[in-house]
Enzyme design. Structure first.
Site, PDB file in Angstrom:
ATOM      1  N   SER A 142    -103.435 -25.773 -85.715  1.00 42.92           N
ATOM      2  CA  SER A 142    -104.678 -26.488 -86.000  1.00 42.92           C
ATOM      3  C   SER A 142    -105.849 -25.709 -85.420  1.00 42.92           C
ATOM      4  O   SER A 142    -105.697 -25.020 -84.397  1.00 42.92           O
ATOM      5  CB  SER A 142    -104.648 -27.884 -85.361  1.00 42.92           C
ATOM      6  N   TYR A 156    -103.207 -33.434 -78.179  1.00 41.06           N
ATOM      7  CA  TYR A 156    -102.834 -32.867 -79.484  1.00 41.06           C
ATOM      8  C   TYR A 156    -103.276 -31.412 -79.569  1.00 41.06           C
ATOM      9  O   TYR A 156    -102.502 -30.533 -79.972  1.00 41.06           O
ATOM     10  CB  TYR A 156    -103.485 -33.706 -80.586  1.00 41.06           C
TER      11      TYR A 156
END
Ligand code: NAP
Length: 247
Positions: A142, A156
């Site tokens: 990501s 995350y």
């Protein structure tokens, strides 16, 4: 024929990737955790278009389930030649004061341990030293690995940072074994994942602040994944493609 496993292949980026790889001639394995109807629907779209798909329920955070999944693929299609480590989770947007050990461990169990376990099983099947014919792995990371997701989910983001390190290290470890390992870092993509963070409309909230002034579509990420898996990327390993609209 090439056999591709897409973890979390039932929805979002994984769904778009499953469909694209099937169009390119891969036999596709769609892994999911809970949502069987979504996996079945994705598989139906593939088979109705003349492709080949198998759905397998497995929690990638569970070592036994991962091993059973790879064994089932061996039986059904033969060993995996392409792995897309894609299944990922996040929880309610929060600053660090409210992050519990339980939550952090859950995020890391899927987003990090799950990726490691699938890489391990894939390497056992692809590596020359085990009699394999080589293969390719794409780890879906990501942009959060670079940006850190402050005020939303640093846990995350940190799990995705770990995935970038896994990609770098494993790519060197298995380069002489015929296996390429690369990463794709999506940015703000229209999927259901943002609802897990408590803000289904997150992409529309931030899109005007992105250099390209829009969110991304899962299909745009799938193209980068498929290219890195393909022979067109035959001399590329340990690399990353940012699919984040310039952010
Ligand atoms: P999504 O729409 O929420 O879909 C997640 C998929 O992962 C579902 O198929 C889900 O299956 C599966 N899954 C979750 N936990 C699992 C587990 N423990 N074992 C097996 N499968 C599991 O997600 P997405 O937005 O497409 O994201 C895909 C990847 O891209 C993730 O790694 C995510 O971190 C990354 N990413 C997404 C964005 C974005 O803006 N969307 C941005 C950057 C990176 P069930 O439905 O059955 O639970």
């Amino acid at each position: 024929m090439s056999v591709a496993l897409i973890t979390g292949g039932s929805r979002g980026i994984g769904k778009a990737t499953s469909i694209l790889l099937a169009q390119q001639g891969y036999k596709v394995v769609i892994n999911y955790r809970h949502d069987k109807p979504a996996a079945q629907q994705t598989a139906s779209l593939i088979t109705q278009a003349g492709g080949t798909a198998l759905i397998i329920q497995a929690d990638i955070a569970d070592e036994q389930q991962v091993m059973a999944m790879f064994a089932e693929i061996d039986q059904h299609f033969g060993p995996v030649t392409a792995l897309v480590n894609n299944a990922g989770i996040l929880f309610q947007q929060s600053t660090i004061e409210n992050l519990t050990a339980e939550r952090i461990n859950q995020v890391f169990a899927t987003n990090v341990t799950g990726y490691f376990l699938c890489c391990r099983e894939a390497v056992k099947r692809m590596a020359y030293r085990y009699g394999g014919a080589g293969g390719a792995i794409v780890n879906v990371s990501s942009a959060a690995a670079r940006l850190g997701s402050p005020g939303e989910y640093v846990d995350y983001a940190a799990s995705k940072g770990a995935i970038d390190t896994l990609t770098t290290g494993l790519s060197v470890e298995v380069a002489a074994q015929g296996i390429r390992v690369n990463g794709v870092r999506p940015g703000f993509i229209y999927t259901d994942m943002h609802a897990s963070g408590g803000e289904a409309g997150r992409v529309d909230r931030v899109k005007n602040k992105l250099p390209m002034q829009r969110g991304g579509e899962p299909e745009e990420v799938a193209e980068a994944i498929a290219w890195l898996l393909s022979n067109k990327a035959s001399y590329i390993t340990g690399s990353f493609i940012d699919a984040a609209g310039g952010k």
